[in-house]
Design an enzyme around this catalytic site. Structure first.
Site, PDB file in Angstrom:
ATOM      1  N   GLY A 184       0.823  -1.208   0.000  1.00 48.38           N
ATOM      2  CA  GLY A 184       0.000   0.000   0.000  1.00 48.38           C
ATOM      3  C   GLY A 184       0.851   1.249   0.000  1.00 48.38           C
ATOM      4  N   PRO A 185       0.216   2.394  -0.226  1.00 46.46           N
ATOM      5  CA  PRO A 185       0.952   3.662  -0.305  1.00 46.46           C
ATOM      6  C   PRO A 185       1.669   4.009   1.006  1.00 46.46           C
ATOM      7  CG  PRO A 185      -1.370   3.953  -0.880  1.00 46.46           C
ATOM      8  CD  PRO A 185      -1.225   2.574  -0.365  1.00 46.46           C
ATOM      9  N   GLY A 243       2.798   5.728   4.434  1.00 46.34           N
ATOM     10  CA  GLY A 243       2.109   6.430   5.520  1.00 46.34           C
ATOM     11  C   GLY A 243       0.709   5.946   5.836  1.00 46.34           C
ATOM     12  N   THR A 263       3.648  -0.006   9.225  1.00 46.06           N
ATOM     13  CA  THR A 263       4.542  -0.242  10.361  1.00 46.06           C
ATOM     14  C   THR A 263       3.723  -0.390  11.643  1.00 46.06           C
ATOM     15  OG1 THR A 263       6.142   1.133   9.224  1.00 46.06           O
ATOM     16  CG2 THR A 263       6.606   0.649  11.524  1.00 46.06           C
ATOM     17  N   GLU A 298      -6.027  33.167  -9.038  1.00 47.05           N
ATOM     18  CA  GLU A 298      -6.730  32.266  -8.104  1.00 47.05           C
ATOM     19  C   GLU A 298      -8.239  32.490  -8.164  1.00 47.05           C
ATOM     20  OE1 GLU A 298      -5.039  29.917  -7.084  1.00 47.05           O
ATOM     21  OE2 GLU A 298      -3.104  30.844  -7.530  1.00 47.05           O
ATOM     22  N   ASP A 304      -0.378  24.385 -13.948  1.00 49.47           N
ATOM     23  CA  ASP A 304      -1.785  24.112 -14.308  1.00 49.47           C
ATOM     24  C   ASP A 304      -1.860  23.430 -15.676  1.00 49.47           C
ATOM     25  OD1 ASP A 304      -2.518  25.510 -12.049  1.00 49.47           O
ATOM     26  OD2 ASP A 304      -2.858  27.397 -13.110  1.00 49.47           O
TER      27      ASP A 304
HETATM   28  P1  ATP Z   1       5.887   3.760   4.930  1.00 50.18           P
HETATM   29  O1  ATP Z   1       5.363   2.917   3.803  1.00 50.18           O
HETATM   30  O2  ATP Z   1       6.290   5.129   4.475  1.00 50.18           O
HETATM   31  O3  ATP Z   1       6.902   3.082   5.780  1.00 50.18           O
HETATM   32  P2  ATP Z   1       3.757   3.092   6.738  1.00 50.18           P
HETATM   33  O4  ATP Z   1       2.598   2.628   5.922  1.00 50.18           O
HETATM   34  O5  ATP Z   1       4.588   2.063   7.385  1.00 50.18           O
HETATM   35  O6  ATP Z   1       4.630   4.084   5.880  1.00 50.18           O
HETATM   36  P3  ATP Z   1       3.448   4.146   9.355  1.00 50.18           P
HETATM   37  O7  ATP Z   1       4.914   4.305   9.558  1.00 50.18           O
HETATM   38  O8  ATP Z   1       2.787   2.995   9.995  1.00 50.18           O
HETATM   39  O9  ATP Z   1       3.167   4.109   7.801  1.00 50.18           O
HETATM   40  O10 ATP Z   1       2.679   5.469   9.758  1.00 50.18           O
HETATM   41  C1  ATP Z   1       3.350   6.682  10.043  1.00 50.18           C
HETATM   42  C2  ATP Z   1       2.576   7.471  11.074  1.00 50.18           C
HETATM   43  O11 ATP Z   1       1.338   7.910  10.507  1.00 50.18           O
HETATM   44  C3  ATP Z   1       2.184   6.644  12.280  1.00 50.18           C
HETATM   45  O12 ATP Z   1       3.142   6.738  13.269  1.00 50.18           O
HETATM   46  C4  ATP Z   1       0.870   7.264  12.709  1.00 50.18           C
HETATM   47  O13 ATP Z   1       1.091   8.405  13.518  1.00 50.18           O
HETATM   48  C5  ATP Z   1       0.262   7.748  11.426  1.00 50.18           C
HETATM   49  N1  ATP Z   1      -0.675   6.773  10.842  1.00 50.18           N
HETATM   50  C6  ATP Z   1      -0.542   6.166   9.636  1.00 50.18           C
HETATM   51  N2  ATP Z   1      -1.585   5.375   9.382  1.00 50.18           N
HETATM   52  C7  ATP Z   1      -2.412   5.449  10.452  1.00 50.18           C
HETATM   53  C8  ATP Z   1      -3.655   4.850  10.784  1.00 50.18           C
HETATM   54  N3  ATP Z   1      -4.256   4.015   9.934  1.00 50.18           N
HETATM   55  N4  ATP Z   1      -4.217   5.156  11.978  1.00 50.18           N
HETATM   56  C9  ATP Z   1      -3.607   6.023  12.822  1.00 50.18           C
HETATM   57  N5  ATP Z   1      -2.433   6.618  12.561  1.00 50.18           N
HETATM   58  C10 ATP Z   1      -1.831   6.355  11.392  1.00 50.18           C
END
Ligand code: ATP
Length: 494
Positions: free
Chosen positions: A106-107, A109, A113, A334, A408
């Protein structure tokens, strides 16, 4: 041991040489050179990498699945897989082979993790993590050694903490697990991947410590198929960007420890943040709190969240101020975007501003009505019209365009190509790649020109509105969607 003996022997030789009166200068140089070489190879390679020993999770950092928002189906799928570990007795009785690997795709953030860490708490496991790039070295064999080391570290940590399970989490696994033979220094990459496969194949249900490998990637297409075959990473869990409900859950989670004023409407913020990941939303809540603190307030207000959206999308406000003439042009530009946005979809303007942020001198933000995953031709054409509107407003008021519109145009061109690719242009279903360059160019130009004519006519009819709104915008610096709509209404009434 060997290291200590050689050090002792070296020191003894040195003392002996000194006592019998040898010139030891060349020997000292040789020793220094050898030492430097040893440090380079081994400290970079194995000893101080921190692989597998830095991230063993201390108790207080444990997190549970309840702290992850908007990923209900991914969590459900993951829990089903993890139940294999929790119910290992039944699994063994039924002769089911152990689950060795789970890969989350997945994308960035989206919480991959977090899910791995929550999985460790759920299964009462030791958690050891590393990133794919930690294994990659120019020295042959080092990556493979590191793979073996992380498996050993996980086992040792579990024994030390008296746990039966350990989870090894490898982020960005695509770095070490690309299809074999594809990397330039492929022998080293291949050895590292082979080491991982060998370690995974060696995992057994009745091992002293049951190991589970969890990995995350946003490029599953790059992965070597050998890793994805049954018996290795045979579970794939998709962790997508959250939908509106998910975004609301995540916003609530990250606002739990923050004092919110009555005015805060998190649902509204969730609606306006289509495309945001969990990490974006966490940052948004944090930025809103920072803005409130800067104003010396005890509570965070809705407008702070609203401004934080701009900051997360566009970056920090810049001190850079365009000169007054440029600023007027930015305001017209804008206002042009906002005018067409309202024409195409009433209520769609969220805010417009002439504050410089990131790379932009000003911007107009649209309010997605609802999460949209499919786009009609009308929708795409309207988006093109909105993108062209900035430059056309400048042309109507100033008689010329500026370089401020190049971004744009890029987006407009891309959207026109999407229309062709989706078979919605006048020539029907085609392969964009196989279209002759000049035909593609003609089709794109036709789509853009049609919108240009439509927008131009509207701009000419609204020239007075453009200049009067410019004055308001220059004075206030930012106007909300509601304010903009009431300006538009009063102009229409007049
Ligand atoms: P990457 O692919 O860049 O490693 P990731 O998918 O592992 O990213 P995380 O490191 O788990 O993303 O998320 C980073 C931070 O974003 C977390 O510490 C949390 O604060 C917030 N976050 C991300 N996803 C969620 C979620 N589903 N619910 C709550 N907080 C989230």
């Amino acid at each position: 041991m060997l290291k200590e003996i050689s050090l002792g022997l070296g020191a003894a030789l040195l003392v002996f040489g000194l006592t019998v009166g040898y010139d030891l200068t060349p020997f000292v140089f040789l020793l220094a050179f050898g030492g430097a070489l040893y440090f380079l190879v081994y400290s970079k390679g194995m000893v101080k990498t921190g692989i597998g020993n830095s991230s063993t999770l201390p108790k207080r950092q444990e997190i549970s699945f309840d702290e992850i928002g908007g990923q209900d189906s991914a969590i459900k799928e993951l829990k089903e897989a993890l139940d294999f570990i929790r119910n290992h007795h039944e699994i063994k009785q039924l002769g089911i082979r152990p689950l060795k690997g789970i890969i989350m795709t997945g994308p960035p953030g989206t919480g991959k993790t977090l899910m791995a860490r929550a999985a460790a708490s759920y299964t009462d496991s030791v958690f050891v993590s590393a990133s794919g790039s930690d294994f990659v070295e120019m020295y042959a064999g080092v990556g493979a050694q590191r793979v073996r080391k992380i498996f050993q570290t996980a086992r040792d940590a579990a024994v030390k903490q008296k746990k039966k399970n350990a989870i090894i989490f490898i982020d960005e696994i695509e770095v070490l697990a690309t299809k074999r033979g594809q990397n330039s220094s492929h022998m080293e990459y291949d050895q590292t991947l082979n080491a991982l496969l060998v370690e995974m194949d060696g995992l057994k249900l009745d091992d002293n410590v049951r190991l589970l490998i969890m990995a995350a990637t946003n490029r599953v297409d790059m992965m070597d198929p050998a890793l994805l075959r049954p018996g290795r990473f045979d579970r794939q869990v998709k962790v997508d960007l959250p939908d509106k409900k998910g975004r609301l859950e995540i916003l609530k989670l990250h606002s739990r420890n923050k004092p919110l004023a009555q005015s805060v409407n998190l649902l509204q913020i969730a609606r306006e943040t289509f495309g945001f990941s969990g990490a974006h939303l966490e940052s948004l809540a944090n930025e809103a709190a920072i803005l409130a603190m800067r104003e010396g307030l005890k509570e965070i207000e809705h407008r702070h969240f609203h401004e934080a959206i701009d900051k997360v999308i566009m970056g920090e406000k810049l001190d850079r101020r365009p000169n007054p003439e440029e600023l007027k042009r930015v305001a017209i530009h804008e206002t042009g975007h906002a005018l067409i946005s309202e024409l195409a979809r009433p209520g769609s303007v969220s805010a417009l501003t002439v504050t410089s942020r990131g790379g932009a001198l000003g911007y107009m933000r649209q309010n997605p009505e609802d999460d949209t995953y499919l786009y009609t031709k009308d929708y795409l054409e309207n988006q093109i019209a909105v993108m062209l509107a900035g430059a056309l407003a400048e042309e109507v008021v100033y008689g010329s365009r500026s370089t401020g519109a190049s971004n744009d145009y890029e987006k407009a061109l891309h959207t026109a190509q999407t229309i062709i690719k989706a078979g919605m242009s006048r020539i029907g279903v085609v392969s964009l790649e196989d279209l002759p360059g000049d035909l593609k160019h003609t089709l794109v130009s036709e789509i853009l020109q049609e919108q240009e004519q439509r927008v131009m006519a509207y701009m000419i009819a609204h020239k007075i509105f453009l200049t009067s709104t410019m004055d308001v915008l220059l004075e206030k610096e930012k106007i909300s969607g509601e304010e903009f709509r009431s300006l538009l209404e009063s102009q229409t009434a007049a």
